[in-house]
Scaffold this motif. Structure first.
Motif, PDB file in Angstrom:
ATOM      1  N   PHE A   1       0.846  -1.185   0.000  1.00 36.99           N
ATOM      2  CA  PHE A   1       0.000   0.000   0.000  1.00 36.99           C
ATOM      3  C   PHE A   1       0.887   1.243   0.000  1.00 36.99           C
ATOM      4  N   VAL A   2       0.646   2.139  -0.945  1.00 36.93           N
ATOM      5  CA  VAL A   2       1.457   3.350  -1.100  1.00 36.93           C
ATOM      6  C   VAL A   2       0.532   4.555  -1.036  1.00 36.93           C
ATOM      7  N   GLY A   3       0.897   5.557  -0.242  1.00 38.67           N
ATOM      8  CA  GLY A   3       0.026   6.724  -0.195  1.00 38.67           C
ATOM      9  C   GLY A   3       0.498   7.806   0.743  1.00 38.67           C
ATOM     10  N   ASP A   4      -0.395   8.767   0.941  1.00 38.25           N
ATOM     11  CA  ASP A   4      -0.111   9.914   1.797  1.00 38.25           C
ATOM     12  C   ASP A   4      -0.873   9.748   3.113  1.00 38.25           C
ATOM     13  N   SER A   5      -1.365  10.845   3.672  1.00 40.96           N
ATOM     14  CA  SER A   5      -2.031  10.774   4.973  1.00 40.96           C
ATOM     15  C   SER A   5      -3.316   9.957   4.931  1.00 40.96           C
ATOM     16  N   MET A   6      -3.960   9.882   3.775  1.00 40.04           N
ATOM     17  CA  MET A   6      -5.182   9.101   3.664  1.00 40.04           C
ATOM     18  C   MET A   6      -4.910   7.606   3.776  1.00 40.04           C
ATOM     19  N   THR A   7      -3.670   7.214   3.529  1.00 35.43           N
ATOM     20  CA  THR A   7      -3.301   5.796   3.551  1.00 35.43           C
ATOM     21  C   THR A   7      -2.600   5.404   4.840  1.00 35.43           C
ATOM     22  N   ILE A   8      -1.673   6.238   5.315  1.00 37.15           N
ATOM     23  CA  ILE A   8      -1.015   5.893   6.568  1.00 37.15           C
ATOM     24  C   ILE A   8      -2.009   5.915   7.722  1.00 37.15           C
ATOM     25  N   GLY A   9      -2.929   6.877   7.712  1.00 39.89           N
ATOM     26  CA  GLY A   9      -3.875   7.014   8.803  1.00 39.89           C
ATOM     27  C   GLY A   9      -3.224   7.605  10.039  1.00 39.89           C
ATOM     28  N   SER A  10      -4.050   7.970  11.010  1.00 33.21           N
ATOM     29  CA  SER A  10      -3.544   8.531  12.260  1.00 33.21           C
ATOM     30  C   SER A  10      -4.006   7.686  13.432  1.00 33.21           C
ATOM     31  N   ALA A  11      -3.406   7.922  14.581  1.00 32.47           N
ATOM     32  CA  ALA A  11      -3.668   7.115  15.768  1.00 32.47           C
ATOM     33  C   ALA A  11      -5.165   6.975  16.025  1.00 32.47           C
ATOM     34  N   GLY A  12      -5.617   5.760  16.208  1.00 29.71           N
ATOM     35  CA  GLY A  12      -7.024   5.486  16.466  1.00 29.71           C
ATOM     36  C   GLY A  12      -7.826   5.127  15.242  1.00 29.71           C
ATOM     37  N   ASP A  13      -7.243   5.255  14.045  1.00 35.40           N
ATOM     38  CA  ASP A  13      -7.948   4.910  12.810  1.00 35.40           C
ATOM     39  C   ASP A  13      -7.936   3.399  12.574  1.00 35.40           C
ATOM     40  N   HIS A  14      -8.906   2.943  11.789  1.00 33.61           N
ATOM     41  CA  HIS A  14      -8.822   1.606  11.219  1.00 33.61           C
ATOM     42  C   HIS A  14      -7.862   1.631  10.024  1.00 33.61           C
ATOM     43  N   THR A  15      -8.064   2.579   9.122  1.00 30.47           N
ATOM     44  CA  THR A  15      -7.383   2.774   7.822  1.00 30.47           C
ATOM     45  C   THR A  15      -8.039   1.905   6.754  1.00 30.47           C
ATOM     46  N   TRP A  16      -7.946   2.383   5.505  1.00 27.87           N
ATOM     47  CA  TRP A  16      -8.468   1.568   4.412  1.00 27.87           C
ATOM     48  C   TRP A  16      -7.574   0.351   4.182  1.00 27.87           C
ATOM     49  N   ARG A  17      -6.329   0.421   4.657  1.00 27.53           N
ATOM     50  CA  ARG A  17      -5.448  -0.748   4.577  1.00 27.53           C
ATOM     51  C   ARG A  17      -6.027  -1.908   5.392  1.00 27.53           C
ATOM     52  N   TYR A  18      -6.544  -1.585   6.553  1.00 24.48           N
ATOM     53  CA  TYR A  18      -7.194  -2.601   7.394  1.00 24.48           C
ATOM     54  C   TYR A  18      -8.420  -3.182   6.687  1.00 24.48           C
TER      55      TYR A  18
ATOM     56  N   ALA B   1       3.635   4.528   3.146  1.00 22.85           N
ATOM     57  CA  ALA B   1       2.828   5.742   3.111  1.00 22.85           C
ATOM     58  C   ALA B   1       3.333   6.711   4.165  1.00 22.85           C
ATOM     59  N   GLY B   2       3.098   7.992   3.926  1.00 21.24           N
ATOM     60  CA  GLY B   2       3.566   8.982   4.879  1.00 21.24           C
ATOM     61  C   GLY B   2       2.681  10.213   4.921  1.00 21.24           C
ATOM     62  N   TRP B   3       2.505  10.743   6.099  1.00 22.83           N
ATOM     63  CA  TRP B   3       1.739  11.975   6.294  1.00 22.83           C
ATOM     64  C   TRP B   3       2.524  13.118   5.658  1.00 22.83           C
ATOM     65  N   GLY B   4       1.947  13.766   4.669  1.00 17.80           N
ATOM     66  CA  GLY B   4       2.640  14.854   3.984  1.00 17.80           C
ATOM     67  C   GLY B   4       3.544  14.406   2.859  1.00 17.80           C
ATOM     68  N   GLU B   5       3.522  13.132   2.497  1.00 19.17           N
ATOM     69  CA  GLU B   5       4.353  12.617   1.410  1.00 19.17           C
ATOM     70  C   GLU B   5       3.495  12.321   0.187  1.00 19.17           C
ATOM     71  N   GLY B   6       3.985  12.740  -0.973  1.00 21.33           N
ATOM     72  CA  GLY B   6       3.261  12.529  -2.210  1.00 21.33           C
ATOM     73  C   GLY B   6       4.120  11.836  -3.254  1.00 21.33           C
ATOM     74  N   TRP B   7       3.689  11.938  -4.512  1.00 17.86           N
ATOM     75  CA  TRP B   7       4.494  11.405  -5.603  1.00 17.86           C
ATOM     76  C   TRP B   7       5.910  11.977  -5.550  1.00 17.86           C
ATOM     77  N   LEU B   8       6.012  13.267  -5.257  1.00 17.26           N
ATOM     78  CA  LEU B   8       7.303  13.950  -5.260  1.00 17.26           C
ATOM     79  C   LEU B   8       8.273  13.309  -4.273  1.00 17.26           C
ATOM     80  N   GLN B   9       7.802  12.980  -3.081  1.00 20.24           N
ATOM     81  CA  GLN B   9       8.682  12.434  -2.046  1.00 20.24           C
ATOM     82  C   GLN B   9       8.933  10.938  -2.227  1.00 20.24           C
ATOM     83  N   LEU B  10       7.942  10.201  -2.681  1.00 25.99           N
ATOM     84  CA  LEU B  10       8.064   8.746  -2.711  1.00 25.99           C
ATOM     85  C   LEU B  10       8.696   8.211  -3.995  1.00 25.99           C
TER      86      LEU B  10
END
Length: 227
Positions: free
Chosen positions: A5-22, A71-80
């Motif tokens: 799974f590759v993505g930005d904040s929508m993919t990494i998720g934040s503390a307490g999330d299920h995430t779409w990865r789950y 995946a990373g919060w604040g990371e996009g195509w440019l960073q990855l």
């Protein structure tokens, strides 16, 4: 099949999330097909620490072996893009499920420059694994697009450019697939802040990836959205 799974904040998720990865893990687990989820990162983003250091997933039964991602919060195509060759070489995925672009347009580049990063990403992933498959999700504009005409236009333009890039770069040895925007996705109903998916949004994003693979490649099965 090994998934990354590759993505930005929508993919990494934040503390307490299920995430779409789950949600995708639950879907894949219900199918009669062997699979693995890989990735050098496993944490959620911790907003208090401003760093990806949390392992507080909403369901503690989500096994550590399935929490891998790139995946990373604040990371996009440019960073990855500069990092993906090493990630693919180390993790050996068969399929990349990629949700990127919104953060690029929101903070770093325009649609034209983001397309360059996308094409670089594909080339770098293939340099590590010439047969890797990739599924790309279109950008889902967030609430900023409702008040920022330039940003809205850039989101639309990037989706057009992404479709062209997928058509240009698709190959028999390394298939490239553009998923559909999650049907029925509503940023007011399916996010908790106008950008990041809530439970219904997570299901819809996972469904977009799962259904694209099933329909185009016969991989997996159709995703059953909760009623």
């Amino acid at each position: 099949m090994r998934y990354l799974f590759v993505g930005d904040s929508m993919t990494i998720g934040s503390a307490g999330d299920h995430t779409w990865r789950y949600r995708m893990w639950r879907h894949l687990s219900a199918l009669d097909e062997p699979f693995a989820i890989t990735g050098s990162r496993t944490a959620l983003y911790d907003k208090d620490a401003d760093a990806p250091v949390s392992h507080r997933y909403a369901d503690p039964a989500f096994p550590p072996s399935a929490r891998g991602h790139f995946a990373g919060w604040g990371e996009g195509w440019l960073q990855l893009a500069p990092l993906v060759r090493a990630e693919v070489a180390a993790q050996r995925p068969d399929v990349l499920l990629v949700s990127l672009g919104l953060i690029d347009l929101g903070f770093y580049t325009d649609a034209a420059r983001t397309e360059e990063s996308l094409r670089s990403f594909v080339a770098e992933a293939r340099a590590a694994s010439p047969s890797v498959r990739m599924v790309l999700l279109p950008v889902i504009p967030n609430t900023r697009a409702q008040s920022d005409a330039w940003f809205a236009a850039q989101c639309d333009e990037l989706n057009v450019r992404t479709a062209k890039a997928v058509a240009d770069l698709d190959s028999a040895t390394s298939p490239l697939l553009l998923a559909s925007r999650p049907p029925g996705y509503d940023i007011h109903r399916d996010t908790y802040d106008g950008t990041h998916p809530n439970a219904t949004g997570e299901h819809r994003i996972a469904a977009a990836f799962a259904n694209a693979m099933h329909q185009a490649w016969g991989v997996g099965g159709p995703y059953a959205l909760p009623s």
